[in-house]
Design a protein around this motif. Structure first.
Motif, PDB file in Angstrom:
ATOM      1  N   LEU A 122       0.870  -1.172   0.000  1.00  0.00           N
ATOM      2  CA  LEU A 122       0.000   0.000   0.000  1.00  0.00           C
ATOM      3  C   LEU A 122       0.908   1.223   0.000  1.00  0.00           C
ATOM      4  CD1 LEU A 122      -2.503  -0.875   2.892  1.00  0.00           C
ATOM      5  CD2 LEU A 122      -2.787  -1.281   0.458  1.00  0.00           C
ATOM      6  N   ILE A 123       0.434   2.317  -0.542  1.00  0.00           N
ATOM      7  CA  ILE A 123       1.173   3.570  -0.434  1.00  0.00           C
ATOM      8  C   ILE A 123       0.692   4.236   0.856  1.00  0.00           C
ATOM      9  CG2 ILE A 123       1.761   5.776  -1.514  1.00  0.00           C
ATOM     10  CD1 ILE A 123       2.633   3.249  -3.098  1.00  0.00           C
ATOM     11  N   ILE A 124       1.606   4.372   1.803  1.00  0.00           N
ATOM     12  CA  ILE A 124       1.293   4.919   3.121  1.00  0.00           C
ATOM     13  C   ILE A 124       2.018   6.248   3.305  1.00  0.00           C
ATOM     14  CG2 ILE A 124       1.529   4.531   5.624  1.00  0.00           C
ATOM     15  CD1 ILE A 124      -0.522   2.661   4.324  1.00  0.00           C
ATOM     16  N   LYS A 125       1.305   7.213   3.837  1.00  0.00           N
ATOM     17  CA  LYS A 125       1.884   8.528   4.111  1.00  0.00           C
ATOM     18  C   LYS A 125       2.506   8.494   5.509  1.00  0.00           C
ATOM     19  CE  LYS A 125       0.568  13.338   3.525  1.00  0.00           C
ATOM     20  NZ  LYS A 125      -0.602  14.203   3.249  1.00  0.00           N
ATOM     21  N   VAL A 126       3.809   8.735   5.576  1.00  0.00           N
ATOM     22  CA  VAL A 126       4.505   8.677   6.863  1.00  0.00           C
ATOM     23  C   VAL A 126       4.871  10.060   7.400  1.00  0.00           C
ATOM     24  CG1 VAL A 126       5.342   6.316   6.610  1.00  0.00           C
ATOM     25  CG2 VAL A 126       6.720   8.198   5.729  1.00  0.00           C
ATOM     26  N   SER A 127       4.803  11.073   6.553  1.00  0.00           N
ATOM     27  CA  SER A 127       4.985  12.457   6.977  1.00  0.00           C
ATOM     28  C   SER A 127       4.326  13.354   5.932  1.00  0.00           C
ATOM     29  CB  SER A 127       6.471  12.802   7.147  1.00  0.00           C
ATOM     30  OG  SER A 127       7.122  12.845   5.907  1.00  0.00           O
ATOM     31  N   ARG A 128       4.373  14.629   6.159  1.00  0.00           N
ATOM     32  CA  ARG A 128       3.677  15.581   5.277  1.00  0.00           C
ATOM     33  C   ARG A 128       4.004  15.385   3.800  1.00  0.00           C
ATOM     34  NH1 ARG A 128       4.956  21.270   4.115  1.00  0.00           N
ATOM     35  NH2 ARG A 128       3.044  22.173   3.312  1.00  0.00           N
ATOM     36  N   ASN A 129       5.264  15.108   3.500  1.00  0.00           N
ATOM     37  CA  ASN A 129       5.696  14.990   2.109  1.00  0.00           C
ATOM     38  C   ASN A 129       6.362  13.666   1.782  1.00  0.00           C
ATOM     39  OD1 ASN A 129       4.917  17.596   1.077  1.00  0.00           O
ATOM     40  ND2 ASN A 129       6.516  18.452   2.376  1.00  0.00           N
TER      41      ASN A 129
END
Length: 115
Positions: free
Chosen positions: A85-92
């Motif tokens: 999965l594409i997971i967001k770990v920080s703002r960018n």
């Protein structure tokens, strides 16, 4: 005999559609008495546009697709490996994360793919 089902789907940029399609294929695998289910890379959302991904992707805790898979694993008492999965770990920052869900619907392990 131990049965493994490899789900094959063509993910697009609609997370709910991809979850519905995956759910249908998992149900089919369950009917075939599978013991372990594997989904493909970028199962939940596919896009080449990083800005779109940064807007849509979330943490593991909030991810709609992951939470849906966890419910299925618990319901059917099956281990499920989400290819990624594409997971967001920080703002960018996004990661391509493989996640192993146990038969209780709990995340057993995960791995951020390097390439």
């Amino acid at each position: 005999m131990f049965r493994v089902s490899c789900i094959q789907l063509k993910s697009n940029n609609n997370i709910q559609y991809n979850l519905n399609r995956t759910t249908m294929l998992i149900n089919k695998a369950i009917k075939q008495k599978t013991d372990f289910i594997i989904t493909p890379e970028v199962s939940s959302h596919f896009s080449h546009n990083k800005n779109e991904l940064l807007k849509v992707c979330t943490s593991m805790k909030k991810d709609i697709y992951l939470n849906g898979i966890k419910k299925l694993a618990k319901k059917y008492k099956k281990w499920i490996l989400i290819g990624s999965l594409i997971i967001k770990v920080s703002r960018n920052k996004l990661v391509n994360r493989s996640i192993l869900v146990d038969k209780r619907g709990k995340i057993k392990s995960f791995y951020d793919k390097i390439n």
